[in-house]
Structure formats: structure tokens, C-alpha cells
Design a protein around this motif. Structure first.
Motif, PDB file in Angstrom:
ATOM      1  N   ILE A   1       0.851  -1.193   0.000  1.00  0.00           N
ATOM      2  CA  ILE A   1       0.000   0.000   0.000  1.00  0.00           C
ATOM      3  C   ILE A   1       0.883   1.238   0.000  1.00  0.00           C
ATOM      4  O   ILE A   1       1.845   1.331   0.770  1.00  0.00           O
ATOM      5  CB  ILE A   1      -0.920   0.023   1.238  1.00  0.00           C
ATOM      6  N   ILE A   2       0.539   2.180  -0.866  1.00  0.00           N
ATOM      7  CA  ILE A   2       1.201   3.489  -0.852  1.00  0.00           C
ATOM      8  C   ILE A   2       0.158   4.528  -0.471  1.00  0.00           C
ATOM      9  O   ILE A   2      -0.916   4.590  -1.073  1.00  0.00           O
ATOM     10  CB  ILE A   2       1.817   3.840  -2.218  1.00  0.00           C
ATOM     11  N   SER A   3       0.448   5.324   0.534  1.00  0.00           N
ATOM     12  CA  SER A   3      -0.459   6.391   0.957  1.00  0.00           C
ATOM     13  C   SER A   3       0.086   7.730   0.492  1.00  0.00           C
ATOM     14  O   SER A   3       1.292   7.981   0.546  1.00  0.00           O
ATOM     15  CB  SER A   3      -0.626   6.390   2.476  1.00  0.00           C
ATOM     16  N   MET A   4      -0.816   8.588   0.000  1.00  0.00           N
ATOM     17  CA  MET A   4      -0.424   9.934  -0.428  1.00  0.00           C
ATOM     18  C   MET A   4      -1.630  10.856  -0.333  1.00  0.00           C
ATOM     19  O   MET A   4      -2.776  10.408  -0.276  1.00  0.00           O
ATOM     20  CB  MET A   4       0.126   9.915  -1.857  1.00  0.00           C
TER      21      MET A   4
ATOM     22  N   GLY B   1       6.244  10.594  -9.064  1.00  0.00           N
ATOM     23  CA  GLY B   1       7.349   9.881  -9.696  1.00  0.00           C
ATOM     24  C   GLY B   1       8.163   9.056  -8.719  1.00  0.00           C
ATOM     25  O   GLY B   1       8.864   8.115  -9.118  1.00  0.00           O
ATOM     26  N   ALA B   2       8.071   9.383  -7.409  1.00  0.00           N
ATOM     27  CA  ALA B   2       8.820   8.638  -6.398  1.00  0.00           C
ATOM     28  C   ALA B   2       8.257   7.239  -6.189  1.00  0.00           C
ATOM     29  O   ALA B   2       8.902   6.393  -5.564  1.00  0.00           O
ATOM     30  CB  ALA B   2       8.813   9.401  -5.076  1.00  0.00           C
ATOM     31  N   VAL B   3       7.054   6.983  -6.723  1.00  0.00           N
ATOM     32  CA  VAL B   3       6.429   5.657  -6.579  1.00  0.00           C
ATOM     33  C   VAL B   3       7.318   4.568  -7.172  1.00  0.00           C
ATOM     34  O   VAL B   3       7.456   3.478  -6.604  1.00  0.00           O
ATOM     35  CB  VAL B   3       5.035   5.643  -7.244  1.00  0.00           C
TER      36      VAL B   3
ATOM     37  N   LEU C   1       8.713   1.262  -5.180  1.00  0.00           N
ATOM     38  CA  LEU C   1       8.467  -0.126  -5.593  1.00  0.00           C
ATOM     39  C   LEU C   1       9.773  -0.894  -5.755  1.00  0.00           C
ATOM     40  O   LEU C   1       9.851  -2.085  -5.422  1.00  0.00           O
ATOM     41  CB  LEU C   1       7.665  -0.142  -6.891  1.00  0.00           C
ATOM     42  N   ASP C   2      10.807  -0.240  -6.259  1.00  0.00           N
ATOM     43  CA  ASP C   2      12.113  -0.893  -6.388  1.00  0.00           C
ATOM     44  C   ASP C   2      12.605  -1.364  -5.024  1.00  0.00           C
ATOM     45  O   ASP C   2      13.076  -2.506  -4.878  1.00  0.00           O
ATOM     46  CB  ASP C   2      13.131   0.074  -7.001  1.00  0.00           C
ATOM     47  N   TYR C   3      12.499  -0.486  -4.025  1.00  0.00           N
ATOM     48  CA  TYR C   3      12.947  -0.848  -2.674  1.00  0.00           C
ATOM     49  C   TYR C   3      12.071  -1.947  -2.080  1.00  0.00           C
ATOM     50  O   TYR C   3      12.553  -2.814  -1.344  1.00  0.00           O
ATOM     51  CB  TYR C   3      12.936   0.376  -1.756  1.00  0.00           C
TER      52      TYR C   3
ATOM     53  N   GLU D   1      13.455   1.725   4.125  1.00  0.00           N
ATOM     54  CA  GLU D   1      14.344   2.542   3.286  1.00  0.00           C
ATOM     55  C   GLU D   1      13.687   3.902   3.081  1.00  0.00           C
ATOM     56  O   GLU D   1      12.491   4.082   3.362  1.00  0.00           O
ATOM     57  CB  GLU D   1      14.603   1.829   1.958  1.00  0.00           C
ATOM     58  N   LYS D   2      14.446   4.864   2.577  1.00  0.00           N
ATOM     59  CA  LYS D   2      13.936   6.210   2.318  1.00  0.00           C
ATOM     60  C   LYS D   2      14.081   6.561   0.840  1.00  0.00           C
ATOM     61  O   LYS D   2      15.061   6.172   0.200  1.00  0.00           O
ATOM     62  CB  LYS D   2      14.678   7.257   3.157  1.00  0.00           C
ATOM     63  N   VAL D   3      13.087   7.283   0.337  1.00  0.00           N
ATOM     64  CA  VAL D   3      13.123   7.836  -1.018  1.00  0.00           C
ATOM     65  C   VAL D   3      13.004   9.349  -0.889  1.00  0.00           C
ATOM     66  O   VAL D   3      12.087   9.850  -0.229  1.00  0.00           O
ATOM     67  CB  VAL D   3      11.967   7.292  -1.877  1.00  0.00           C
ATOM     68  N   TYR D   4      13.912  10.073  -1.500  1.00  0.00           N
ATOM     69  CA  TYR D   4      13.908  11.536  -1.398  1.00  0.00           C
ATOM     70  C   TYR D   4      13.285  12.153  -2.648  1.00  0.00           C
ATOM     71  O   TYR D   4      13.521  11.704  -3.766  1.00  0.00           O
ATOM     72  CB  TYR D   4      15.336  12.053  -1.205  1.00  0.00           C
ATOM     73  N   TYR D   5      12.477  13.185  -2.426  1.00  0.00           N
ATOM     74  CA  TYR D   5      11.785  13.829  -3.538  1.00  0.00           C
ATOM     75  C   TYR D   5      11.571  15.298  -3.214  1.00  0.00           C
ATOM     76  O   TYR D   5      11.706  15.728  -2.059  1.00  0.00           O
ATOM     77  CB  TYR D   5      10.429  13.150  -3.785  1.00  0.00           C
TER      78      TYR D   5
END
Length: 320
Positions: free
Chosen positions: A98-101, A110-112, A116-118, A198-202
Motif C-alpha cells: 500500500i502506498i499512501s499519499m 514519480g517517487a512511486v 516499488l524498487d525498494y 528505506e527512504k526515497v527523497y523527492y
């Protein structure tokens, strides 16, 4: 075989921005499905948090036109955190992740892809973290960063500059369900679930339309809820402050008696000033204690954080 993704989007009076948001999310989901990154029966789940405008009508229309979109309508407005929880718990019945936004899509969609890669690398939680706040006003930037620093100083495990833009695996959400708190602060609860993260920066963009649902009053209330839900240090500060004030009060009393005996100052002036000071401090301390007592009062009631009035499921024929 690709895993099933649900994107959960809490909505409160979002009729101005929702059509554009749905269009952008459909483009992203279609691209991910076409690339084989996510399963064909992945969905976008909008949660109407008791909106007073046409938000639910738009959600129902989207669901009728395209099975990609699902909708959940809460019986009344319960707040962003409860709406988010309602969507996540509903989605976890079918979702692998689940991705919440937020509905305004200020968080970079675009960070999605990187999230998903992580996820496929074995991470159960992926936090979306703002790389900078140069588009915020000085006041908002200062207060927001100050909030995270205060939380960390109080011993709360929060991710700096992370709001509620995150990916969680099914088992991470199942772990979240074990927290039975009424006073919700997901930014503090999610790290407590554990699991590999993990963290994704945007970079956060501009709101597509409409107005922010977090004015100053709500931001202050949200910050107070976060602090009092995860740390008892303010209560410890009261005890320390009381000890210091007692010491200062005794010293001041000794000085006042001495100066009054020497006819240097009038006795009543010092007394009035001291009374005003200590009365204000006492009221502030009682207010902090009251916050914790009030939270405990709400917790023992075990009231549900939300009630779902209607759920519109997606169809298997979505996305062609």
C-alpha cells in the motif's frame, strides 16, 4: 508474478483537485501495470473523510467509469489520520503493498517507482522524505523542521521531513493493526512497527488546486497530539521546572525580606509580581497535565477511529 498495489488517498473537500489527481494516478498505474511492475488488479482507493462538497459524488463517478478506482465513505469527518487508517485497513484485505499519499499530489508521484524498487528488494516500509523545503514560507519551514527536532529530542522515533507519503507491505500494515491507540499519529507509530525500511527523497511540488487542509490551528493541534502521544518528557519537565521554581522562590523570598527590612523596596510590589509569575506557571503546568489526562480518558473509552458508511469496490475489467 507482480504484487498487487493499492494507492490510498484520503480526501476532505477535494472536489476541485480530485479529477486531475485521478487522471495522473491512472496514468501512473497504467504505466506500472504495462511494465509488469504491479499486478493488473491493482487499485486506487479514495477515502472520503466526511466531505461537505461533491467529493463523494466524484469518487462514485470515477468508480462507475473505471474499475481501477475504489471508494470508501466514512460516516463523518474523523480527521486525516483516521481516514488514512480506514483506507489502509480496507486495502490490506486484497493488497500486497500500500502506498499512501495526499489528494493534492504535492508529493512527487514519480517517487512511486523508486518505492516499488525498494519494496521488491525486501523492504517492508519505504518512507517518502522531502529533500528540501525551499518552496515553503520561512514560518512554515522553521516550524515544521522545529517540530521534527523537538520530537527527536523527546525520544520519539520519527523520520525527519517525512509526512504520510510512504509504502507499506501487507505484513507491515498487519503489524500496524496491533496498535489500538485512539490518538493516532502515524508518523510516530509506523517506525515502531519495525521491519526493514528505506527512504526515497523527492521534491514537493505545488498544490494542484484548492486550499491546504492544514491551517496553522490544525498544524499546532497535530504537533501537540504527536508530542503527547509518544513522550512523557513534558511531565518530567514540569517536575524539574517545579524544583527550580521552588529554589528560586525561596531565594527570592529571602532577598525580598532583606530588602524590605532595609526599606529599599515596598514589600507588596514584589509579592504581587511573584504571585502573577507563579500563577501563570502553575496554570501552564496544569494544562500540560490536563492534556495527558484527557488523552487517557479518550483511550479507555475504546471508541472506533472511524466508521465506514459505504465501500465501492473496483471491477476486474478495469485497465482494459
Amino acid at each position: 508474478m507482480s504484487d498487487r498495489l493499492y494507492i490510498v488517498v484520503p480526501c476532505y473537500n477535494e472536489e476541485q483537485v480530485l479529477p486531475a489527481t485521478a487522471e495522473r494516478l491512472k496514468e501512473k498505474m497504467t504505466a506500472l501495470i504495462g511494465a509488469g511492475t504491479i499486478a493488473k488488479d491493482s487499485r486506487v482507493l479514495f477515502v472520503d473523510d466526511g466531505s461537505r462538497d461533491g467529493t463523494w459524488s466524484i469518487i462514485a463517478g470515477l468508480n462507475a467509469a473505471d474499475g481501477l478506482f475504489e471508494g470508501v465513505k466514512l460516516s463523518r469527518n474523523r480527521g486525516h489520520q483516521s481516514a488514512l487508517l480506514a483506507g489502509m485497513y480496507t486495502a490490506t484485505e486484497r493488497a500486497d503493498m500500500i502506498i499512501s499519499m495526499d489528494a493534492d499530489l504535492q508529493d512527487d508521484i514519480g517517487a512511486v517507482d523508486e518505492m516499488l524498487d525498494y519494496y521488491y528488494q525486501g523492504n517492508d516500509v519505504v518512507y517518502g522524505v522531502r529533500s528540501r523545503r525551499d518552496k515553503d514560507s520561512f514560518f512554515k519551514r522553521t516550524t515544521a523542521e522545529g517540530f521534527y527536532k523537538v520530537m527527536q529530542a523527546l525520544g520519539v522515533d520519527v523520520v525527519f521531513n517525512h509526512a504520510d507519503y510512504r509504502l507499506m507491505s501487507k505484513r507491515a500494515v498487519e503489524g500496524l493493526k496491533q496498535f489500538r491507540e485512539v490518538n493516532l499519529f502515524l508518523r510516530g507509530i509506523v517506525p515502531m512497527v519495525g521491519y526493514k525500511s528505506e527512504k526515497v527523497y523527492y521534491q514537493r511540488g505545488e498544490r494542484l488546486a484548492g486550499e491546504s487542509k492544514y491551517p496553522l490551528k490544525k498544524m499546532i493541534s497535530f504537533a501537540v497530539d504527536g508530542i503527547t502521544s509518544f513522550s512523557v518528557k513534558p511531565l518530567n519537565f514540569i517536575f524539574t521546572a517545579a524544583a527550580i521554581l521552588i529554589a528560586l522562590g525561596l531565594a527570592g523570598l529571602a532577598v525580598t525580606i532583606t530588602l524590605t527590612a532595609l526599606n529599599i523596596i515596598p514589600f507588596w510590589g514584589i509579592i504581587l509580581s511573584a504571585m502573577a509569575l507563579f500563577t501563570g506557571i502553575a496554570c501552564g503546568c496544569l494544562g500540560i497535565v490536563g492534556l495527558y489526562v484527557g488523552k487517557g480518558y479518550m483511550e479507555v473509552k475504546h471508541r472506533p477511529p472511524y466508521i465506514i458508511e459505504e465501500h465501492l469496490s473496483g471491477r476486474d475489467d478495469s485497465n482494459g
